[in-house]
Design a protein around this motif. Structure first.
Motif, PDB file in Angstrom:
ATOM      1  N   GLN A   1       6.559  -3.117 -21.056  1.00 51.56           N
ATOM      2  CA  GLN A   1       6.614  -2.623 -19.687  1.00 51.56           C
ATOM      3  C   GLN A   1       5.492  -1.629 -19.417  1.00 51.56           C
ATOM      4  OE1 GLN A   1      10.641  -1.318 -20.089  1.00 51.56           O
ATOM      5  NE2 GLN A   1      11.495  -3.071 -19.009  1.00 51.56           N
ATOM      6  N   ARG A   2       5.198  -0.776 -20.376  1.00 49.76           N
ATOM      7  CA  ARG A   2       4.099   0.174 -20.206  1.00 49.76           C
ATOM      8  C   ARG A   2       2.761  -0.555 -20.110  1.00 49.76           C
ATOM      9  NH1 ARG A   2       5.884   4.864 -24.624  1.00 49.76           N
ATOM     10  NH2 ARG A   2       8.027   5.060 -23.879  1.00 49.76           N
ATOM     11  N   ALA A   3       2.600  -1.616 -20.917  1.00 49.28           N
ATOM     12  CA  ALA A   3       1.365  -2.389 -20.872  1.00 49.28           C
ATOM     13  C   ALA A   3       1.214  -3.096 -19.526  1.00 49.28           C
ATOM     14  CB  ALA A   3       1.342  -3.408 -22.008  1.00 49.28           C
ATOM     15  N   PHE A   4       2.323  -3.655 -19.013  1.00 51.72           N
ATOM     16  CA  PHE A   4       2.276  -4.300 -17.696  1.00 51.72           C
ATOM     17  C   PHE A   4       1.922  -3.289 -16.619  1.00 51.72           C
ATOM     18  CE2 PHE A   4       4.249  -5.444 -13.665  1.00 51.72           C
ATOM     19  CZ  PHE A   4       3.791  -6.748 -13.481  1.00 51.72           C
ATOM     20  N   ASP A   5       2.522  -2.128 -16.709  1.00 55.48           N
ATOM     21  CA  ASP A   5       2.267  -1.079 -15.723  1.00 55.48           C
ATOM     22  C   ASP A   5       0.795  -0.671 -15.724  1.00 55.48           C
ATOM     23  OD1 ASP A   5       3.905   0.985 -13.967  1.00 55.48           O
ATOM     24  OD2 ASP A   5       2.378   2.114 -15.059  1.00 55.48           O
ATOM     25  N   LYS A   6       0.240  -0.513 -16.917  1.00 55.69           N
ATOM     26  CA  LYS A   6      -1.154  -0.094 -17.032  1.00 55.69           C
ATOM     27  C   LYS A   6      -2.097  -1.166 -16.516  1.00 55.69           C
ATOM     28  CE  LYS A   6      -4.510   1.627 -20.408  1.00 55.69           C
ATOM     29  NZ  LYS A   6      -4.718   1.999 -21.850  1.00 55.69           N
ATOM     30  N   GLU A   7      -1.781  -2.426 -16.787  1.00 49.52           N
ATOM     31  CA  GLU A   7      -2.676  -3.523 -16.405  1.00 49.52           C
ATOM     32  C   GLU A   7      -2.546  -3.915 -14.938  1.00 49.52           C
ATOM     33  OE1 GLU A   7      -3.667  -8.162 -17.733  1.00 49.52           O
ATOM     34  OE2 GLU A   7      -2.241  -6.935 -18.887  1.00 49.52           O
ATOM     35  N   HIS A   8      -1.345  -3.825 -14.399  1.00 45.53           N
ATOM     36  CA  HIS A   8      -1.102  -4.376 -13.063  1.00 45.53           C
ATOM     37  C   HIS A   8      -0.687  -3.341 -12.017  1.00 45.53           C
ATOM     38  CE1 HIS A   8      -1.450  -8.506 -14.519  1.00 45.53           C
ATOM     39  NE2 HIS A   8      -0.685  -8.160 -15.558  1.00 45.53           N
ATOM     40  N   GLY A   9      -0.520  -2.080 -12.414  1.00 46.29           N
ATOM     41  CA  GLY A   9      -0.015  -1.072 -11.491  1.00 46.29           C
ATOM     42  C   GLY A   9      -0.928  -0.843 -10.301  1.00 46.29           C
ATOM     43  N   GLY A  10      -0.295  -0.672  -9.126  1.00 48.44           N
ATOM     44  CA  GLY A  10      -1.012  -0.378  -7.900  1.00 48.44           C
ATOM     45  C   GLY A  10      -0.522   0.911  -7.283  1.00 48.44           C
ATOM     46  N   ASP A  11      -0.190   0.882  -6.004  1.00 47.16           N
ATOM     47  CA  ASP A  11       0.227   2.089  -5.293  1.00 47.16           C
ATOM     48  C   ASP A  11       1.710   2.382  -5.525  1.00 47.16           C
ATOM     49  OD1 ASP A  11      -2.316   2.345  -4.371  1.00 47.16           O
ATOM     50  OD2 ASP A  11      -1.913   1.604  -2.356  1.00 47.16           O
ATOM     51  N   SER A  12       2.073   3.637  -5.263  1.00 41.53           N
ATOM     52  CA  SER A  12       3.461   4.057  -5.426  1.00 41.53           C
ATOM     53  C   SER A  12       3.720   5.259  -4.538  1.00 41.53           C
ATOM     54  CB  SER A  12       3.750   4.425  -6.890  1.00 41.53           C
ATOM     55  OG  SER A  12       2.961   5.541  -7.284  1.00 41.53           O
ATOM     56  N   ALA A  13       4.991   5.534  -4.291  1.00 38.77           N
ATOM     57  CA  ALA A  13       5.388   6.718  -3.518  1.00 38.77           C
ATOM     58  C   ALA A  13       6.864   6.973  -3.758  1.00 38.77           C
ATOM     59  CB  ALA A  13       5.108   6.530  -2.026  1.00 38.77           C
ATOM     60  N   SER A  14       7.315   8.190  -3.434  1.00 36.39           N
ATOM     61  CA  SER A  14       8.703   8.549  -3.689  1.00 36.39           C
ATOM     62  C   SER A  14       9.126   9.705  -2.796  1.00 36.39           C
ATOM     63  CB  SER A  14       8.876   8.961  -5.155  1.00 36.39           C
ATOM     64  OG  SER A  14       8.152  10.160  -5.410  1.00 36.39           O
TER      65      SER A  14
ATOM     66  N   THR B   1       0.846  -1.186   0.000  1.00 40.18           N
ATOM     67  CA  THR B   1       0.000   0.000   0.000  1.00 40.18           C
ATOM     68  C   THR B   1       0.886   1.242   0.000  1.00 40.18           C
ATOM     69  OG1 THR B   1      -0.065   0.164   2.411  1.00 40.18           O
ATOM     70  CG2 THR B   1      -1.720  -1.251   1.356  1.00 40.18           C
ATOM     71  N   THR B   2       0.282   2.373  -0.304  1.00 39.25           N
ATOM     72  CA  THR B   2       1.035   3.626  -0.263  1.00 39.25           C
ATOM     73  C   THR B   2       1.624   3.866   1.115  1.00 39.25           C
ATOM     74  OG1 THR B   2      -0.381   4.585  -1.976  1.00 39.25           O
ATOM     75  CG2 THR B   2       0.881   6.120  -0.619  1.00 39.25           C
ATOM     76  N   GLN B   3       0.857   3.572   2.148  1.00 41.63           N
ATOM     77  CA  GLN B   3       1.344   3.772   3.513  1.00 41.63           C
ATOM     78  C   GLN B   3       2.574   2.910   3.791  1.00 41.63           C
ATOM     79  OE1 GLN B   3      -1.608   2.974   6.518  1.00 41.63           O
ATOM     80  NE2 GLN B   3      -0.306   3.658   8.202  1.00 41.63           N
ATOM     81  N   GLN B   4       2.554   1.668   3.353  1.00 46.29           N
ATOM     82  CA  GLN B   4       3.706   0.795   3.563  1.00 46.29           C
ATOM     83  C   GLN B   4       4.933   1.277   2.790  1.00 46.29           C
ATOM     84  OE1 GLN B   4       1.634  -2.768   2.308  1.00 46.29           O
ATOM     85  NE2 GLN B   4       1.662  -3.617   4.389  1.00 46.29           N
ATOM     86  N   ILE B   5       4.707   1.759   1.578  1.00 43.38           N
ATOM     87  CA  ILE B   5       5.823   2.265   0.781  1.00 43.38           C
ATOM     88  C   ILE B   5       6.435   3.496   1.432  1.00 43.38           C
ATOM     89  CG2 ILE B   5       6.465   3.301  -1.428  1.00 43.38           C
ATOM     90  CD1 ILE B   5       4.247   1.574  -2.724  1.00 43.38           C
ATOM     91  N   LYS B   6       5.592   4.442   1.842  1.00 38.85           N
ATOM     92  CA  LYS B   6       6.106   5.666   2.450  1.00 38.85           C
ATOM     93  C   LYS B   6       6.889   5.373   3.723  1.00 38.85           C
ATOM     94  CE  LYS B   6       2.750   8.995   0.647  1.00 38.85           C
ATOM     95  NZ  LYS B   6       1.671   9.956   0.991  1.00 38.85           N
ATOM     96  N   ALA B   7       6.468   4.357   4.463  1.00 29.30           N
ATOM     97  CA  ALA B   7       7.168   4.008   5.697  1.00 29.30           C
ATOM     98  C   ALA B   7       8.563   3.471   5.426  1.00 29.30           C
ATOM     99  CB  ALA B   7       6.346   2.984   6.479  1.00 29.30           C
ATOM    100  N   ALA B   8       8.786   2.938   4.213  1.00 28.93           N
ATOM    101  CA  ALA B   8      10.088   2.362   3.880  1.00 28.93           C
ATOM    102  C   ALA B   8      11.010   3.359   3.182  1.00 28.93           C
ATOM    103  CB  ALA B   8       9.892   1.138   2.986  1.00 28.93           C
ATOM    104  N   LEU B   9      10.484   4.491   2.730  1.00 25.65           N
ATOM    105  CA  LEU B   9      11.319   5.473   2.054  1.00 25.65           C
ATOM    106  C   LEU B   9      12.255   6.156   3.049  1.00 25.65           C
ATOM    107  CD1 LEU B   9       8.661   7.192  -0.252  1.00 25.65           C
ATOM    108  CD2 LEU B   9      10.500   5.655  -0.979  1.00 25.65           C
ATOM    109  N   PRO B  10      13.409   6.620   2.601  1.00 28.09           N
ATOM    110  CA  PRO B  10      14.314   7.333   3.512  1.00 28.09           C
ATOM    111  C   PRO B  10      13.683   8.623   4.013  1.00 28.09           C
ATOM    112  CG  PRO B  10      15.074   7.504   1.239  1.00 28.09           C
ATOM    113  CD  PRO B  10      13.982   6.497   1.243  1.00 28.09           C
TER     114      PRO B  10
END
Length: 245
Positions: free
Chosen positions: A104-117, A54-63
Motif C-alpha cells: 500500500q505504501r508503494a502504491f501510494d508513493k507511485e500513484h498518489g495525487g491530491d488530497s485534503a481533509s 483535484t484538491t479543489q474538487q476534494i475540498k468541495a466534497a468535504l463536510p
C-alpha cells in the motif's frame, strides 16, 4: 503526479480515556464478523466520484463547519494527509488494518495525487477529546481492491497486536474489533483499534471509490457506537463527488 505516502498515524491522545461524544447513540457491542462490504456490481472508474480528483474538487466534497457533529468545532490542527507512515506491527499483517502495508505504501508513493481533509473536535483544549477526521486521497490509478480484502482477512489474526508508530517510538499492545460497516462506494471496511481496559479507541472506516480512498476516523470511547456517523460522512462525500462537473 506525486505527493505523500501513507498518512495513518495513531494519535498520542489514544492513551487517555475519552468522554462520550456529543449526540452519539447508545453504545453497542462490537460484532465478531469481518466487515468488508462491496457493491454487488463490478465497479469501473466511470462516475465522477471514481475519477482522479483535484484538491479543489476534494475540498468541495468535504463536510463544512456547519455539518460538524453536535458540540464539535473545526480543529485548526487539522489532519495531515501528506505524512509518511513509519508504523510497524506485530504480526506484520496487521498493517493492513491501517491501510499501511508495504504494498500500500508503494502504491501510494507511485500513484498518489491530491488530497485534503477536515477535522472536528469536541472540547479541543482537553487532551484526548473526541474528534472525527474526514479525508480523501486521490490516485492516478484505481485503488486496488485487494488492499480491502487484506484488511478484512487481517482482523482474524490481529484481534490482539502490537504497533509502533516510528522506529523511536514505544510499542503498544492494542485490540482490534470489527465495527458495523455499510456498503459505501465500491468497497468499505471498518475497524476499531484501541484499549477496552481504559475505554479508549479509534474507529477507522475506509471507502474505495475508483481512484479515490475516502476515510473517516473517530477518536472515541471503546464502547461507543459511531458507525452511523462514519457512514454519514463517507457517504456524503461520495454523494457530493457524484455532482462534480
Amino acid at each position: 503526479m506525486t505527493r505523500r505516502s501513507t498518512p495513518f498515524v495513531l494519535v498520542a491522545a489514544l492513551a487517555l480515556p475519552l468522554a462520550a461524544c456529543g449526540d452519539d447513540p447508545a453504545p453497542t457491542s462490537s460484532p465478531s464478523t469481518v466487515t468488508v462490504t462491496q457493491s454487488p456490481q463490478t465497479q469501473e472508474a466511470a462516475g465522477p466520484e471514481q475519477q482522479e480528483l483535484t484538491t479543489q474538487q476534494i475540498k468541495a466534497a468535504l463536510p463544512t463547519r456547519d455539518e460538524a457533529p453536535q458540540g464539535f468545532l473545526v480543529d485548526s490542527r487539522g489532519f495531515d494527509t501528506t505524512s509518511v507512515s513509519k508504523r510497524t506491527t506485530d504480526p506484520q499483517s496487521c498493517l493492513a488494518l491501517y491501510m499501511s502495508t508495504p504494498a500500500q505504501r508503494a502504491f501510494d508513493k507511485e500513484h498518489g495525487g491530491d488530497s485534503a481533509s477536515i477535522r472536528f473536535t469536541h472540547q479541543k483544549e482537553e487532551p484526548g477529546s473526541p474528534s472525527i477526521s474526514i479525508a480523501v486521497w486521490s490516485y492516478d490509478a484505481p485503488y486496488p481492491k485487494e488492499f480491502f480484502d487484506e484488511a478484512g482477512a487481517a482482523l482474524a489474526e490481529c484481534h490482539e497486536h502490537t504497533t509502533q508508530m516510528s522506529p523511536d517510538g514505544s510499542p503498544g499492545d492494542w485490540q482490534a474489533d470489527a465495527i458495523p460497516t455499510p456498503t459505501v462506494g465500491d468497497q468499505s471496511f471498518g475497524v476499531r483499534i484501541g484499549r477496552p481496559d481504559v475505554d479508549t479507541g479509534i474507529d477507522y472506516m475506509w471507502v474505495r471509490s475508483g481512484h479515490n480512498l475516502i476515510h473517516a476516523r473517530m477518536l472515541t470511547g471503546y464502547r461507543q457506537n459511531n458507525d452511523s456517523r462514519l457512514a454519514k460522512y463517507t457517504q456524503g462525500i461520495v454523494d457530493d463527488l457524484k455532482k462534480t462537473p
